[in-house]
Design a protein around this motif. Structure first.
Motif, PDB file in Angstrom:
ATOM      1  N   GLY A  50       0.834  -1.182   0.000  1.00 40.83           N
ATOM      2  CA  GLY A  50       0.000   0.000   0.000  1.00 40.83           C
ATOM      3  C   GLY A  50       0.879   1.245   0.000  1.00 40.83           C
ATOM      4  N   ILE A  51       0.354   2.315  -0.584  1.00 34.94           N
ATOM      5  CA  ILE A  51       1.041   3.601  -0.560  1.00 34.94           C
ATOM      6  C   ILE A  51       0.268   4.494   0.402  1.00 34.94           C
ATOM      7  CG2 ILE A  51       1.797   5.598  -1.913  1.00 34.94           C
ATOM      8  CD1 ILE A  51       1.749   3.796  -4.394  1.00 34.94           C
ATOM      9  N   PHE A  52       0.941   4.964   1.442  1.00 33.65           N
ATOM     10  CA  PHE A  52       0.303   5.758   2.478  1.00 33.65           C
ATOM     11  C   PHE A  52       0.999   7.106   2.627  1.00 33.65           C
ATOM     12  CE2 PHE A  52      -0.536   1.360   3.455  1.00 33.65           C
ATOM     13  CZ  PHE A  52      -1.838   1.346   3.915  1.00 33.65           C
ATOM     14  N   LEU A  53       0.212   8.132   2.899  1.00 25.10           N
ATOM     15  CA  LEU A  53       0.753   9.438   3.237  1.00 25.10           C
ATOM     16  C   LEU A  53       0.797   9.564   4.751  1.00 25.10           C
ATOM     17  CD1 LEU A  53      -0.940  11.962   0.774  1.00 25.10           C
ATOM     18  CD2 LEU A  53       1.360  11.008   0.672  1.00 25.10           C
ATOM     19  N   ARG A  54       1.958   9.921   5.259  1.00 26.03           N
ATOM     20  CA  ARG A  54       2.047  10.152   6.686  1.00 26.03           C
ATOM     21  C   ARG A  54       1.448  11.521   7.021  1.00 26.03           C
ATOM     22  NH1 ARG A  54       8.100   8.055   8.421  1.00 26.03           N
ATOM     23  NH2 ARG A  54       7.605   5.826   8.463  1.00 26.03           N
ATOM     24  N   VAL A  68      -2.911   8.003   5.541  1.00 25.86           N
ATOM     25  CA  VAL A  68      -3.956   7.979   4.529  1.00 25.86           C
ATOM     26  C   VAL A  68      -3.535   7.059   3.385  1.00 25.86           C
ATOM     27  CG1 VAL A  68      -5.312   9.351   2.906  1.00 25.86           C
ATOM     28  CG2 VAL A  68      -4.640  10.327   5.120  1.00 25.86           C
ATOM     29  N   PHE A  69      -4.389   6.094   3.061  1.00 35.92           N
ATOM     30  CA  PHE A  69      -4.130   5.173   1.947  1.00 35.92           C
ATOM     31  C   PHE A  69      -4.451   5.882   0.638  1.00 35.92           C
ATOM     32  CE2 PHE A  69      -5.839   1.841  -0.950  1.00 35.92           C
ATOM     33  CZ  PHE A  69      -4.665   1.138  -1.139  1.00 35.92           C
ATOM     34  N   VAL A  70      -3.452   6.010  -0.256  1.00 38.51           N
ATOM     35  CA  VAL A  70      -3.651   6.766  -1.503  1.00 38.51           C
ATOM     36  C   VAL A  70      -3.350   5.947  -2.753  1.00 38.51           C
ATOM     37  CG1 VAL A  70      -3.237   8.995  -0.402  1.00 38.51           C
ATOM     38  CG2 VAL A  70      -1.306   7.722  -1.394  1.00 38.51           C
ATOM     39  N   GLY A  71      -3.007   4.673  -2.603  1.00 45.05           N
ATOM     40  CA  GLY A  71      -2.732   3.878  -3.794  1.00 45.05           C
ATOM     41  C   GLY A  71      -2.046   2.575  -3.446  1.00 45.05           C
ATOM     42  N   SER A  72      -1.623   1.886  -4.475  1.00 42.75           N
ATOM     43  CA  SER A  72      -0.991   0.581  -4.273  1.00 42.75           C
ATOM     44  C   SER A  72       0.078   0.349  -5.336  1.00 42.75           C
ATOM     45  CB  SER A  72      -2.048  -0.529  -4.345  1.00 42.75           C
ATOM     46  OG  SER A  72      -1.464  -1.799  -4.166  1.00 42.75           O
ATOM     47  N   THR A  73       1.061  -0.427  -4.960  1.00 44.62           N
ATOM     48  CA  THR A  73       2.097  -0.849  -5.895  1.00 44.62           C
ATOM     49  C   THR A  73       2.512  -2.263  -5.512  1.00 44.62           C
ATOM     50  OG1 THR A  73       4.230  -0.225  -6.884  1.00 44.62           O
ATOM     51  CG2 THR A  73       3.993   0.117  -4.520  1.00 44.62           C
ATOM     52  N   GLY A  74       3.395  -2.856  -6.265  1.00 42.99           N
ATOM     53  CA  GLY A  74       3.801  -4.208  -5.914  1.00 42.99           C
ATOM     54  C   GLY A  74       4.829  -4.782  -6.867  1.00 42.99           C
ATOM     55  N   GLU A  87       7.590  -8.006 -12.348  1.00 43.87           N
ATOM     56  CA  GLU A  87       6.884  -6.858 -12.910  1.00 43.87           C
ATOM     57  C   GLU A  87       6.442  -5.935 -11.782  1.00 43.87           C
ATOM     58  OE1 GLU A  87       2.605  -5.844 -15.040  1.00 43.87           O
ATOM     59  OE2 GLU A  87       3.390  -7.898 -15.109  1.00 43.87           O
ATOM     60  N   ILE A  88       6.577  -4.646 -11.983  1.00 40.35           N
ATOM     61  CA  ILE A  88       6.090  -3.661 -11.023  1.00 40.35           C
ATOM     62  C   ILE A  88       4.758  -3.105 -11.530  1.00 40.35           C
ATOM     63  CG2 ILE A  88       6.493  -1.423  -9.930  1.00 40.35           C
ATOM     64  CD1 ILE A  88       9.454  -1.946 -10.070  1.00 40.35           C
ATOM     65  N   GLY A  89       3.748  -3.152 -10.679  1.00 37.63           N
ATOM     66  CA  GLY A  89       2.451  -2.568 -11.003  1.00 37.63           C
ATOM     67  C   GLY A  89       2.137  -1.445 -10.028  1.00 37.63           C
ATOM     68  N   TYR A  90       1.187  -0.584 -10.394  1.00 36.64           N
ATOM     69  CA  TYR A  90       0.859   0.541  -9.510  1.00 36.64           C
ATOM     70  C   TYR A  90      -0.443   1.200  -9.936  1.00 36.64           C
ATOM     71  CZ  TYR A  90       3.366   2.590 -13.479  1.00 36.64           C
ATOM     72  OH  TYR A  90       3.798   2.906 -14.750  1.00 36.64           O
ATOM     73  N   TRP A  91      -1.077   1.868  -8.983  1.00 37.77           N
ATOM     74  CA  TRP A  91      -2.203   2.757  -9.249  1.00 37.77           C
ATOM     75  C   TRP A  91      -2.282   3.777  -8.123  1.00 37.77           C
ATOM     76  CZ3 TRP A  91      -6.170   3.335  -5.752  1.00 37.77           C
ATOM     77  CH2 TRP A  91      -6.347   2.311  -4.819  1.00 37.77           C
ATOM     78  N   MET A  92      -2.881   4.941  -8.422  1.00 34.39           N
ATOM     79  CA  MET A  92      -2.972   6.012  -7.433  1.00 34.39           C
ATOM     80  C   MET A  92      -4.405   6.548  -7.347  1.00 34.39           C
ATOM     81  SD  MET A  92      -0.147   6.737  -5.817  1.00 34.39           S
ATOM     82  CE  MET A  92      -0.599   8.350  -5.190  1.00 34.39           C
ATOM     83  N   GLY A 100       3.998  13.121  -8.082  1.00 36.39           N
ATOM     84  CA  GLY A 100       5.248  12.382  -7.967  1.00 36.39           C
ATOM     85  C   GLY A 100       5.229  11.272  -6.945  1.00 36.39           C
ATOM     86  N   LEU A 101       4.089  11.037  -6.299  1.00 41.40           N
ATOM     87  CA  LEU A 101       4.033  10.030  -5.243  1.00 41.40           C
ATOM     88  C   LEU A 101       4.221   8.623  -5.786  1.00 41.40           C
ATOM     89  CD1 LEU A 101       0.995  11.435  -3.213  1.00 41.40           C
ATOM     90  CD2 LEU A 101       3.427  11.673  -2.675  1.00 41.40           C
ATOM     91  N   CYS A 102       3.584   8.328  -6.915  1.00 41.45           N
ATOM     92  CA  CYS A 102       3.700   6.987  -7.476  1.00 41.45           C
ATOM     93  C   CYS A 102       5.116   6.753  -8.007  1.00 41.45           C
ATOM     94  CB  CYS A 102       2.664   6.800  -8.578  1.00 41.45           C
ATOM     95  SG  CYS A 102       2.284   5.068  -8.928  1.00 41.45           S
ATOM     96  N   THR A 103       5.699   7.769  -8.602  1.00 40.00           N
ATOM     97  CA  THR A 103       7.086   7.650  -9.060  1.00 40.00           C
ATOM     98  C   THR A 103       8.008   7.346  -7.889  1.00 40.00           C
ATOM     99  OG1 THR A 103       6.671   9.204 -10.866  1.00 40.00           O
ATOM    100  CG2 THR A 103       8.963   8.814 -10.273  1.00 40.00           C
ATOM    101  N   GLU A 104       7.783   8.028  -6.754  1.00 42.83           N
ATOM    102  CA  GLU A 104       8.598   7.789  -5.564  1.00 42.83           C
ATOM    103  C   GLU A 104       8.467   6.338  -5.103  1.00 42.83           C
ATOM    104  OE1 GLU A 104      10.150  10.177  -3.339  1.00 42.83           O
ATOM    105  OE2 GLU A 104       9.914  11.872  -4.694  1.00 42.83           O
ATOM    106  N   ALA A 105       7.225   5.842  -5.078  1.00 37.51           N
ATOM    107  CA  ALA A 105       6.993   4.478  -4.602  1.00 37.51           C
ATOM    108  C   ALA A 105       7.619   3.453  -5.539  1.00 37.51           C
ATOM    109  CB  ALA A 105       5.493   4.224  -4.469  1.00 37.51           C
ATOM    110  N   VAL A 106       7.456   3.648  -6.852  1.00 36.05           N
ATOM    111  CA  VAL A 106       8.024   2.701  -7.815  1.00 36.05           C
ATOM    112  C   VAL A 106       9.546   2.757  -7.777  1.00 36.05           C
ATOM    113  CG1 VAL A 106       8.206   2.132 -10.265  1.00 36.05           C
ATOM    114  CG2 VAL A 106       5.997   2.760  -9.296  1.00 36.05           C
ATOM    115  N   ARG A 107      10.107   3.950  -7.616  1.00 31.08           N
ATOM    116  CA  ARG A 107      11.564   4.071  -7.511  1.00 31.08           C
ATOM    117  C   ARG A 107      12.086   3.260  -6.325  1.00 31.08           C
ATOM    118  NH1 ARG A 107      12.100   9.386  -7.344  1.00 31.08           N
ATOM    119  NH2 ARG A 107      12.727   9.661  -9.514  1.00 31.08           N
TER     120      ARG A 107
END
Length: 200
Positions: A50-54, A68-74, A87-92, A100-107
């Motif tokens: 999960g992608i969360f904002l602190r 706050v839950f704002v998306g997912s990656t894996g 494979e890396i997947g993601y959604w926001m 830039g949040l999803c880019t940060e998570a995938v990076r």
């Protein structure tokens, strides 16, 4: 799971699973999904995150609200050989796009894949018309396939040796320009029992 319901119209053109969001109103079903993801993670079948904002901290050091839950990656073992490539997947959430949040998570997952799991190759699959999604592999140095697949999907690939070259290149730049190191200083990845996976 509110993020999925609120982003349904945005997700549907690219992710058909978003149409089946009715079950997310059922607390029992949500817990079953979370348990399934946890089991897949620990068995090595899949690695969802999960992608969360602190929340911002108050002056006394206390946090104002919950994360706050704002998306997912894996990291997904969908490609062969599974012990060498993922494979890396993601959604926001639609309200958190273009930040830039999803880019940060995938990076961060790129670093986990190569530094922690010692993979040789990472892929990102994006539909040809999904320009927003394609910005992420472009920014992170992935190279696109010459032609879309039979399903009109572009396969973006990054090999371990190219990742190492990018790190060496950024290491030679000034600290202010080093996007990889600056980003990782603010990112942490945890598995579902709270163990920090990255930085190791």
């Amino acid at each position: 799971m509110l993020a999925i319901k609120e982003s349904r119209d945005h997700l549907l053109p690219w992710m058909p699973w978003a149409k089946d969001d009715q079950h997310l109103d059922n607390e029992e079903m949500k817990q079953m999904l979370i348990s399934m993801f946890s089991e897949q993670f620990h068995s090595g079948l899949d690695y969802p995150y999960g992608i969360f904002l602190r929340p911002p901290q108050l002056t006394d050091g206390q946090q104002q609200h919950q994360e706050v839950f704002v998306g997912s990656t894996g990291l997904h073992p969908r490609i062969e050989p599974k012990n060498e490539a993922m494979e890396i997947g993601y959604w926001m959430h639609v309200d958190h796009l273009n930040r830039g949040l999803c880019t940060e998570a995938v990076r961060a997952l790129v670093c986990v894949g190569f530094d922690h799991l010692r993979l040789k190759t990472l892929e990102i699959h994006s539909e040809r018309n999904n320009q927003l999604s394609q910005r992420i592999p472009k920014r992170l140095g992935f190279q696109p396939s010459a032609h879309p697949s039979e399903h009109d999907v572009i396969v973006w690939t990054l090999h371990r040796e190219d990742y190492i070259k990018m790190l060496e290149h950024h290491h030679d730049q000034s600290q202010n320009d080093n996007q990889w190191n600056n980003t990782l200083a603010t990112l942490e990845i945890f598995d579902d029992d709270g163990t920090r996976v990255y930085p190791c």
